[in-house]
Scaffold this motif. Structure first.
Motif, PDB file in Angstrom:
ATOM      1  N   GLU A  84       0.909  -1.076   0.128  1.00 34.45           N
ATOM      2  CA  GLU A  84       0.206  -0.134   0.150  1.00 34.45           C
ATOM      3  C   GLU A  84       0.805   1.290   0.123  1.00 34.45           C
ATOM      4  O   GLU A  84       1.923   1.161   0.329  1.00 34.45           O
ATOM      5  CB  GLU A  84      -0.962   0.088   1.356  1.00 34.45           C
ATOM      6  CG  GLU A  84      -1.804  -1.211   1.195  1.00 34.45           C
ATOM      7  CD  GLU A  84      -2.550  -0.978   2.371  1.00 34.45           C
ATOM      8  OE1 GLU A  84      -2.522  -0.134   3.538  1.00 34.45           O
ATOM      9  OE2 GLU A  84      -4.015  -1.667   2.404  1.00 34.45           O
ATOM     10  N   LEU A  85       0.417   2.473  -0.500  1.00 38.35           N
ATOM     11  CA  LEU A  85       1.148   3.581  -0.440  1.00 38.35           C
ATOM     12  C   LEU A  85       0.618   4.676   0.573  1.00 38.35           C
ATOM     13  O   LEU A  85      -0.668   4.449   0.855  1.00 38.35           O
ATOM     14  CB  LEU A  85       1.017   4.415  -2.091  1.00 38.35           C
ATOM     15  CG  LEU A  85       1.699   3.431  -3.233  1.00 38.35           C
ATOM     16  CD1 LEU A  85       3.043   3.415  -2.786  1.00 38.35           C
ATOM     17  CD2 LEU A  85       0.620   2.375  -3.561  1.00 38.35           C
ATOM     18  N   ARG A 137       3.985   0.821   2.693  1.00 38.37           N
ATOM     19  CA  ARG A 137       4.093  -0.234   3.500  1.00 38.37           C
ATOM     20  C   ARG A 137       3.826  -1.603   2.984  1.00 38.37           C
ATOM     21  O   ARG A 137       2.934  -1.711   2.062  1.00 38.37           O
ATOM     22  CB  ARG A 137       3.035   0.108   4.940  1.00 38.37           C
ATOM     23  CG  ARG A 137       1.748   0.026   4.357  1.00 38.37           C
ATOM     24  CD  ARG A 137       0.926   0.419   5.602  1.00 38.37           C
ATOM     25  NE  ARG A 137      -0.573   0.624   5.463  1.00 38.37           N
ATOM     26  CZ  ARG A 137      -1.443   0.984   6.230  1.00 38.37           C
ATOM     27  NH1 ARG A 137      -1.038   1.253   7.365  1.00 38.37           N
ATOM     28  NH2 ARG A 137      -2.763   1.251   5.924  1.00 38.37           N
ATOM     29  N   ALA A 138       4.304  -2.607   3.573  1.00 40.96           N
ATOM     30  CA  ALA A 138       3.859  -3.994   3.395  1.00 40.96           C
ATOM     31  C   ALA A 138       2.731  -4.674   4.183  1.00 40.96           C
ATOM     32  O   ALA A 138       3.014  -4.451   5.370  1.00 40.96           O
ATOM     33  CB  ALA A 138       4.942  -4.961   2.926  1.00 40.96           C
ATOM     34  N   ILE A 139       1.575  -5.315   3.651  1.00 36.98           N
ATOM     35  CA  ILE A 139       0.786  -5.762   4.543  1.00 36.98           C
ATOM     36  C   ILE A 139       0.668  -6.928   4.334  1.00 36.98           C
ATOM     37  O   ILE A 139       0.810  -7.915   3.381  1.00 36.98           O
ATOM     38  CB  ILE A 139      -0.675  -4.866   4.347  1.00 36.98           C
ATOM     39  CG1 ILE A 139      -1.224  -5.469   2.849  1.00 36.98           C
ATOM     40  CG2 ILE A 139      -0.673  -3.469   4.557  1.00 36.98           C
ATOM     41  CD1 ILE A 139      -2.515  -4.983   2.512  1.00 36.98           C
ATOM     42  N   LEU A 148       6.158  -3.955   7.432  1.00 33.86           N
ATOM     43  CA  LEU A 148       7.150  -3.206   6.888  1.00 33.86           C
ATOM     44  C   LEU A 148       6.586  -1.956   6.465  1.00 33.86           C
ATOM     45  O   LEU A 148       5.701  -1.683   5.618  1.00 33.86           O
ATOM     46  CB  LEU A 148       7.975  -3.898   5.880  1.00 33.86           C
ATOM     47  CG  LEU A 148       9.333  -3.292   5.387  1.00 33.86           C
ATOM     48  CD1 LEU A 148      10.306  -3.147   6.427  1.00 33.86           C
ATOM     49  CD2 LEU A 148       9.851  -4.056   4.248  1.00 33.86           C
ATOM     50  N   VAL A 149       7.427  -0.819   6.909  1.00 32.46           N
ATOM     51  CA  VAL A 149       7.026   0.460   6.396  1.00 32.46           C
ATOM     52  C   VAL A 149       8.324   1.392   5.937  1.00 32.46           C
ATOM     53  O   VAL A 149       9.242   1.356   6.735  1.00 32.46           O
ATOM     54  CB  VAL A 149       6.530   1.169   7.488  1.00 32.46           C
ATOM     55  CG1 VAL A 149       6.218   2.778   7.220  1.00 32.46           C
ATOM     56  CG2 VAL A 149       4.788   0.730   7.746  1.00 32.46           C
ATOM     57  N   PHE A 150       8.457   1.842   4.728  1.00 30.34           N
ATOM     58  CA  PHE A 150       9.392   2.968   4.344  1.00 30.34           C
ATOM     59  C   PHE A 150       8.481   4.289   4.385  1.00 30.34           C
ATOM     60  O   PHE A 150       7.732   4.578   3.227  1.00 30.34           O
ATOM     61  CB  PHE A 150       9.876   2.502   2.957  1.00 30.34           C
ATOM     62  CG  PHE A 150      10.986   1.510   3.135  1.00 30.34           C
ATOM     63  CD1 PHE A 150      12.215   1.738   2.742  1.00 30.34           C
ATOM     64  CD2 PHE A 150      10.682   0.375   3.467  1.00 30.34           C
ATOM     65  CE1 PHE A 150      13.183   0.788   2.772  1.00 30.34           C
ATOM     66  CE2 PHE A 150      11.699  -0.841   3.491  1.00 30.34           C
ATOM     67  CZ  PHE A 150      12.886  -0.501   3.062  1.00 30.34           C
TER      68      PHE A 150
END
Length: 512
Positions: A84-85, A137-139, A148-150
């Motif tokens: 997701e963005l 982010r990865a969900i 995980l979030v950048f």
């Protein structure tokens, strides 16, 4: 750690050119292209990003939290994950170009407001049609949440393995509380890819006025745990006094060693409670974190370290009493170098704070040779989001579980105003059978300090506790203007039974 790109990378650079963010690098994408672009950018003057749209100022924390991402709009799915963005916000106002890599080809992901949900009166709806993304982010596909979030500068973080965010990692720490002002690079562009094993692979380009970096993150999930294999190539436009690689950033307000009336109703407030190190010589070290009255930088010299990390070791809810922050579930992060990192120092920077909203703890690796303009550094490591320090096969060492300090001296006698009393608790399965042992030694040494009133004994926090806990108590008094540097380890016939506790005891302020 210093190297140059090979001929293949140079040819890739010619094919890639100096493509602007958001444009395809070449017909066939590879991380070599990202490294080549980073090298090319490092030879040119820094071009700052355009200022964010003025409408971003209205996107405060609450407004940003009120924006959702439509599940059907997810642009990349793996076997059990999706991406997701994030939209721009006041907190993260710089856009990052995002690309998808599919079948070996990279294509830009275009910003579209229709990807997001928001209230009718949300300021998000007033953002420009080409505002751009703030990160991703990865969900989990099974609705277990994100893993995980950048998002922001060169930061990234994970709630693994307990589903609770805490400390963060970042790509680099440039002159953190050094002679020159700290420089914070930004993620400028990322490429998201699902590899042949179904893992999320993140390629990222980082830039600031003095630094350009190319990073590759391969994300391996094992249940709720996450291990990232990180490959970095960093190029320097100018010299830096203190370059920090594989940095971790956390918060420590107060812990069990606060003494007297605390600043908050909770017994402890911290995201991490210690810096753990595994030296190249094989010694396990533990440095309890503190909230000092001034900035303190501690350096631990080493050669080819085996690992270091910021650890949240205390997992007892009763030590926090916070069912909203859930500090007992905050993750630890462990850095394991891949290959030889050579000589350098693990550095711990502790910054004063009077609340829990400031990240005031930074730990990183600094090579022995300072970086100069035109230098290139490459390194690789594994970053594990975990509960505690990984245990090596066959390793059996007790660990530090608490550090407390107080007034020195003996009860009922005049207190010695110099120094502090220190009480350290070691706990481990190897100590359970040693409660009656008479040959256990507390090896306590101090540089710039005098040790007095040393005692050590098997202990218990509760009446029903049957073993595995030893306490070492002593006074330490600095012998000069510098702090006493203390080391403590339990031994039996010379053999280490515990990791080594290390800490600083500062002289009393003038006039005390």
């Amino acid at each position: 750690m210093t190297t140059t790109l090979d001929r293949r990378a140079a040819l890739v650079l010619l094919a890639a050119g100096a493509a602007a963010p958001g444009k395809a690098l070449a017909a066939s994408f590879s991380f070599e292209q990202v490294k080549a672009r980073a090298k090319a950018l490092s030879t040119r003057a820094y071009v700052p990003q355009a200022p964010p749209p003025p409408q971003v100022a209205a996107m405060d924390y609450d407004a940003a939290q009120g924006v959702g991402f439509y599940r059907e709009k997810i642009p990349l799915w793996g076997g059990d994950w999706g991406v997701e963005l994030f939209p721009l916000s006041r907190g993260v106002s710089k856009a990052v170009a995002i690309n998808l890599v599919e079948n070996g080809v990279a294509r830009p992901l275009r910003y579209d407001r229709a990807m997001f949900s928001s209230r009718a009166d949300s300021p998000f709806r007033k953002l420009p049609a080409k505002a751009g993304f703030a990160g991703f982010r990865a969900i989990s596909r099974d609705d277990r949440g994100e893993w995980l979030v950048f998002h922001g500068a060169s930061y990234f973080r994970s709630p693994a393995p307990f589903g609770q965010y805490g400390l963060s990692a970042r790509a680099i720490a440039a002159d953190t509380y050094a002679i020159q002002p700290e420089e914070f690079p930004d993620w400028r562009e990322v490429w998201l890819e699902k590899d042949a094993q179904g893992r999320l692979v993140v390629h990222a380009l980082m830039e600031s006025p003095g630094i350009v970096g190319a990073y590759r993150f391969v994300n391996d999930r094992d249940g709720l745990a996450l291990t990232q294999t990180v490959e970095a190539a960093v190029f320097f436009r100018r010299a830096f006094d203190q370059m920090g690689f594989a940095p971790l950033t956390s918060m420590f307000w107060f812990g069990e060693d606060r003494g007297g009336a605390g600043p908050d109703w909770r017994p402890e407030v911290h995201d991490s409670d210690g810096l753990a190190m595994w030296t190249g010589a094989g010694e396990r070290l533990w440095r309890p974190l503190s909230n000092p009255s001034r900035v303190v930088t501690s350096t631990f010299s080493d050669e080819n370290p085996r690992g270091f990390g910021l650890i949240q070791r205390d997992r007892d809810f009763d030590h926090y009493h916070d069912d909203q922050a859930n500090a007992e579930r905050r993750p630890s992060a462990w850095i394991e170098p891949i290959g030889n990192w050579g000589k350098g120092t693990v550095r711990l920077v502790e910054i004063p704070t009077n609340n829990e909203t400031n990240d005031n703890i930074v730990a990183f690796w600094t090579p022995e040779a300072p970086v100069k303009a035109g230098d290139a550094v490459t390194l690789s490591y594994r970053l594990s989001w975990t509960g505690d320090v990984p245990v090596a096969p066959g390793e059996d060492l007790a660990r530090v579980v608490a550090t407390r300090t107080g007034q020195p001296g003996e009860p009922g006698k005049d207190l010695d105003a110099r120094g502090r009393k220190v009480a350290i608790e070691f706990q481990g399965a190897n100590l359970r059978a040693l409660r009656e042992a008479i040959d256990i030694e507390a090896d306590v040494t101090a540089n710039n300090g005098e040790i007095r009133l040393l005692s050590h004994y098997p202990a218990a926090r509760r009446e029903d506790e049957t073993g595995g806990l030893w306490r070492v108590v002593f006074d330490v008094a600095p012998t000069g203007a510098e702090p006493a540097d203390v080391r403590v380890v339990l031994r039996q016939k010379g053999r280490a039974l515990s990791e080594t506790w290390t800490g600083l005891v500062f002289p009393a302020p003038a006039g005390n």
